[in-house]
Design an enzyme around this catalytic site. Structure first.
Site, PDB file in Angstrom:
ATOM      1  N   CYS A   1      42.896  39.764  48.695  1.00 16.70           N
ATOM      2  CA  CYS A   1      42.206  38.623  49.297  1.00 16.70           C
ATOM      3  C   CYS A   1      42.801  37.311  48.793  1.00 16.70           C
ATOM      4  O   CYS A   1      43.019  36.375  49.570  1.00 16.70           O
ATOM      5  CB  CYS A   1      40.712  38.687  48.974  1.00 16.70           C
ATOM      6  SG  CYS A   1      39.780  37.304  49.639  1.00 16.70           S
TER       7      CYS A   1
ATOM      8  N   CYS B   1      35.251  41.303  47.002  1.00 13.94           N
ATOM      9  CA  CYS B   1      35.565  39.948  47.441  1.00 13.94           C
ATOM     10  C   CYS B   1      35.064  39.689  48.858  1.00 13.94           C
ATOM     11  O   CYS B   1      35.427  40.401  49.789  1.00 13.94           O
ATOM     12  CB  CYS B   1      37.087  39.776  47.385  1.00 13.94           C
ATOM     13  SG  CYS B   1      37.677  38.140  47.754  1.00 13.94           S
TER      14      CYS B   1
END
Length: 374
Positions: free
Chosen positions: A103, A207
């Protein structure tokens, strides 16, 4: 102090205390500060663990308090294509990926940076990560010296492990104000400035997907494949719901507590190995069992912050998971794409799919994906 008043910084506002204080500190340093809130997940907006609306409201409240403009952007498609699909494929292959690292690579320091550049005309971006960076002088830059990424000052919060995929070019465009502080100081500043996020708890979980029951969440996307839990000798001692739900070295969640091993051994059980061909989880007793120990690892998908591959054996330290104590090791290059890493002392629960991240003292050199343990 240099004049920052002509430099625009776009701060990734998450609705948390770290990004809130980052925006405040950059304002105090004289930068033109604007915020950008990212929405990167839309699959289950109405479920109780989706906090996007609350996070956006908190980010907006902080920006209003500081008198800065907050932009919003939806990167859900990019997150799905570049992070989540990889995450699922790795779990399908029986590995344990780290989506937060991907991410950061694909969303926070790529899509975000591109949007900040192309649409918002940014000089820098800033995030609330606990890392530091060096600032080479113009003369040093002319001589080929590149910015380096350093561990955060707060060793308990240091997030360099999650940022090893950044290049020195990305580091050069990024600011990390809270990396120079310890967490209690960050909360104190937020409270002093009356920021709504001062006492907001830190987010955990995957995330951008938040805190939820992992087994239940993964089961929405990957069909469960139950199988046997066996001892190394082949004795069936239980059932698992799917290899993807387990990671090497795991103790909790095996549901075989109280099962005695050979000779009446009552030591706790750990995941020692995954037999993908047979869909069998191998459980071992005691954290010192030989199956849990590795002399080293093989890693691929290498990324070095300064983009220079390591050509000769290098003594340094490595982390094979977040918040792990540094492990002294030697990197032995195989080729530009693969390395062998030999630990000074055997290590427990080195897990394929996770990242091995390397350090020379405070400097994060880069890392790679663990392919296998040796």
């Amino acid at each position: 102090m240099s004049d920052n008043s002509q430099k625009k910084v776009i701060v990734g506002m998450s609705g948390g205390v770290d990004s809130s204080v980052s925006a405040y500190l950059l304002q105090q340093q004289g930068y033109q500060v604007e915020g950008l809130f990212m929405k990167n997940w839309e699959e289950d907006d109405n479920e109780e663990y989706c906090t996007a609306a609350e996070d956006l409201a908190d980010a907006q409240a902080v920006c209003d308090k500081l008198g800065i403009h907050l932009h919003t952007i939806n990167f859900a498609a990019e997150y799905w294509d570049n992070v989540f699909e990889y995450f699922l494929e790795e779990y399908k292959a029986g590995r344990t990926p780290n989506p937060d690292i991907l991410c950061n690579k694909e969303i926070k320091f790529k899509a975000f940076l591109e949007f900040a550049d192309e649409v918002l005309d940014a000089d820098f971006i800033a995030m609330g990560h606990y890392v530091r960076r060096t600032f080479p002088t113009a003369e040093e830059i002319a001589n080929g010296i590149k910015p380096q990424m350093l561990r955060g000052l707060d060793s308990n919060k240091d997030q360099s492990y999650f940022l090893y995929t950044l290049s020195s070019e990305q580091v050069a465009r990024s600011l990390f104000p809270v990396g120079e502080l310890e967490k209690p100081e960050v909360r104190r500043i937020a409270e002093e400035q009356g920021l709504i996020t001062a006492k907001k708890k830190d987010s955990t979980g995957i995330c951008f997907i938040g805190e939820r029951k992992f087994t239940e969440f993964l089961g929405k996307y990957l069909p469960a494949q139950p199988g046997n839990i066996e001892t190394p000798e082949g004795k069936v001692i239980g059932q698992h719901q799917g290899l993807m739900y387990h990671t090497l070295g795991q103790r909790k969640g095996l549901h075989i507590g109280g099962t005695k091993g050979g000779g009446g051994n009552e030591d706790p059980w750990f995941v020692g190995e995954k037999d993908l061909k047979r869909n069998v989880l191998i459980a071992v007793q005691g954290k010192d069992h030989p199956l849990l120990k590795s002399q080293g690892l093989l890693a691929s998908q290498l990324h070095w912050v300064d983009r220079t591959p390591i050509k000769a054996p290098l003594s340094c330290t490595v982390k094979t998971r977040y918040r792990q104590t540094d492990i002294p090791c030697t990197i032995i290059p195989v080729d530009d794409e693969n390395i062998k890493v030999i630990f000074d002392e055997p290590q427990i629960a080195v897990t394929p799919g996770q990242s091995a991240v390397f350090y020379l003292d405070e400097v994060c050199l880069g890392g790679g994906i663990i392919e296998e343990r040796i």
